[in-house]
Design a protein around this motif. Structure first.
Motif, PDB file in Angstrom:
ATOM      1  N   ILE A  28      -0.154  19.852 -16.754  1.00 37.94           N
ATOM      2  CA  ILE A  28      -0.263  20.365 -17.541  1.00 37.94           C
ATOM      3  C   ILE A  28      -1.068  19.500 -18.789  1.00 37.94           C
ATOM      4  O   ILE A  28      -0.687  18.823 -19.820  1.00 37.94           O
ATOM      5  N   PHE A  29      -2.797  20.227 -18.661  1.00 34.40           N
ATOM      6  CA  PHE A  29      -3.284  18.733 -19.716  1.00 34.40           C
ATOM      7  C   PHE A  29      -3.536  20.576 -20.906  1.00 34.40           C
ATOM      8  O   PHE A  29      -4.365  21.334 -20.188  1.00 34.40           O
ATOM      9  N   VAL A  30      -3.922  19.985 -22.349  1.00 26.57           N
ATOM     10  CA  VAL A  30      -4.601  21.129 -23.118  1.00 26.57           C
ATOM     11  C   VAL A  30      -5.679  20.437 -23.320  1.00 26.57           C
ATOM     12  O   VAL A  30      -5.204  19.465 -24.402  1.00 26.57           O
ATOM     13  N   GLY A  31      -6.389  20.952 -24.066  1.00 23.07           N
ATOM     14  CA  GLY A  31      -7.592  20.465 -24.877  1.00 23.07           C
ATOM     15  C   GLY A  31      -7.870  21.620 -25.575  1.00 23.07           C
ATOM     16  O   GLY A  31      -8.449  22.737 -25.745  1.00 23.07           O
ATOM     17  N   LYS A  32      -7.636  21.862 -27.117  1.00 25.20           N
ATOM     18  CA  LYS A  32      -8.277  21.774 -28.135  1.00 25.20           C
ATOM     19  C   LYS A  32      -9.248  22.234 -29.257  1.00 25.20           C
ATOM     20  O   LYS A  32      -9.408  20.774 -29.779  1.00 25.20           O
ATOM     21  N   THR A  33     -10.376  22.824 -29.469  1.00 31.33           N
ATOM     22  CA  THR A  33     -11.263  22.110 -30.379  1.00 31.33           C
ATOM     23  C   THR A  33     -11.511  22.906 -31.280  1.00 31.33           C
ATOM     24  O   THR A  33     -10.416  23.971 -31.442  1.00 31.33           O
ATOM     25  N   ASP A  34     -12.502  23.047 -32.417  1.00 37.13           N
ATOM     26  CA  ASP A  34     -12.509  23.973 -32.881  1.00 37.13           C
ATOM     27  C   ASP A  34     -14.027  25.176 -32.641  1.00 37.13           C
ATOM     28  O   ASP A  34     -13.634  26.237 -32.875  1.00 37.13           O
ATOM     29  N   ARG A  35     -13.693  25.013 -30.978  1.00 37.40           N
ATOM     30  CA  ARG A  35     -14.769  26.417 -30.421  1.00 37.40           C
ATOM     31  C   ARG A  35     -13.889  27.317 -28.750  1.00 37.40           C
ATOM     32  O   ARG A  35     -13.449  27.906 -28.768  1.00 37.40           O
ATOM     33  N   LEU A  39      -7.209  24.605 -20.820  1.00 41.07           N
ATOM     34  CA  LEU A  39      -5.984  24.393 -20.006  1.00 41.07           C
ATOM     35  C   LEU A  39      -6.260  24.474 -18.334  1.00 41.07           C
ATOM     36  O   LEU A  39      -7.060  24.845 -18.353  1.00 41.07           O
ATOM     37  N   VAL A  40      -5.491  22.858 -17.916  1.00 39.96           N
ATOM     38  CA  VAL A  40      -5.759  22.237 -16.349  1.00 39.96           C
ATOM     39  C   VAL A  40      -4.243  22.284 -16.133  1.00 39.96           C
ATOM     40  O   VAL A  40      -3.719  21.541 -17.007  1.00 39.96           O
ATOM     41  N   CYS A  41      -3.902  23.047 -15.250  1.00 38.76           N
ATOM     42  CA  CYS A  41      -2.748  23.440 -14.832  1.00 38.76           C
ATOM     43  C   CYS A  41      -3.267  23.442 -13.259  1.00 38.76           C
ATOM     44  O   CYS A  41      -4.205  23.835 -12.585  1.00 38.76           O
ATOM     45  N   ARG A  42      -1.151  23.263 -12.503  1.00 38.63           N
ATOM     46  CA  ARG A  42      -1.084  24.299 -11.346  1.00 38.63           C
ATOM     47  C   ARG A  42      -2.027  25.440 -10.801  1.00 38.63           C
ATOM     48  O   ARG A  42      -1.563  26.130 -11.752  1.00 38.63           O
ATOM     49  N   THR A  43      -2.387  25.926  -9.836  1.00 40.81           N
ATOM     50  CA  THR A  43      -3.211  27.373  -9.698  1.00 40.81           C
ATOM     51  C   THR A  43      -1.459  28.203  -9.950  1.00 40.81           C
ATOM     52  O   THR A  43      -2.122  29.487 -11.163  1.00 40.81           O
ATOM     53  N   ALA A  44      -1.210  27.736  -9.617  1.00 40.02           N
ATOM     54  CA  ALA A  44       0.342  28.493  -9.689  1.00 40.02           C
ATOM     55  C   ALA A  44       0.701  28.722 -10.865  1.00 40.02           C
ATOM     56  O   ALA A  44       1.492  29.790 -11.378  1.00 40.02           O
ATOM     57  N   ALA A  45       0.623  28.214 -11.905  1.00 37.23           N
ATOM     58  CA  ALA A  45       0.958  27.923 -13.299  1.00 37.23           C
ATOM     59  C   ALA A  45       0.020  28.356 -14.122  1.00 37.23           C
ATOM     60  O   ALA A  45       0.010  28.907 -15.026  1.00 37.23           O
ATOM     61  N   ALA A  46      -1.187  28.570 -13.580  1.00 35.59           N
ATOM     62  CA  ALA A  46      -1.693  28.884 -13.771  1.00 35.59           C
ATOM     63  C   ALA A  46      -2.071  30.559 -15.312  1.00 35.59           C
ATOM     64  O   ALA A  46      -1.531  31.868 -14.031  1.00 35.59           O
ATOM     65  N   PRO A  47      -2.089  30.754 -15.891  1.00 35.25           N
ATOM     66  CA  PRO A  47      -1.684  32.266 -16.694  1.00 35.25           C
ATOM     67  C   PRO A  47      -2.551  32.762 -16.715  1.00 35.25           C
ATOM     68  O   PRO A  47      -3.645  32.949 -15.997  1.00 35.25           O
TER      69      PRO A  47
END
Length: 121
Positions: A28-35, A39-47
């Motif tokens: 799981i990779f999460v990237g958060k900015t002011d904009r 999320l980068v994740c395995r497709t099976a785990a994508a929300p």
């Protein structure tokens, strides 16, 4: 460099919140900015319900720990793949980098890396 292809397919998503993300998954990779919140994740785990989502990515890891003093690692690999017409999506951790390419370009990307002297594990 040694390149290891990760199992499964990955998705790159834009999400509104983190509340439906399974952080027990091993990738799981999460990237958060002011904009945005990405999320980068395995497709099976994508929300479900992500406002934007791109499926069909394969990922490989640059093995070993990349020291912060090493210069040009991503520039070399991304330039090599760009010259082959292969677009990439990159995520980095403290220790190393992960390069994602579209599923249909994986074999071509690995062949290009091998021709340049990089090994696949």
């Amino acid at each position: 460099m040694i390149i290891t292809v990760l199992d499964g397919e990955f998705s790159v998503c834009q999400v509104h919140s983190l509340k439906h993300i399974d952080f027990t998954d091993d990738f799981i990779f999460v990237g958060k900015t002011d904009r945005e919140l990405s999320l980068v994740c395995r497709t099976a785990a994508a929300p479900d319900g992500a406002p934007a989502r791109e499926d069909g990515w394969k990922a490989f890891r640059i093995e070993g720990t990349l020291d912060f003093s090493q210069v040009g690692v991503l520039a070399e690999l991304s330039g090599l793949l760009a010259r082959c017409g292969i677009s990439i999506f990159v995520v980095s951790t403290y220790a190393t980098d992960y390069i994602l390419v579209k599923r249909e370009k994986l074999a071509e990307a690995l062949a290009a890396l091998k021709r340049a002297g990089h090994e696949s594990a």
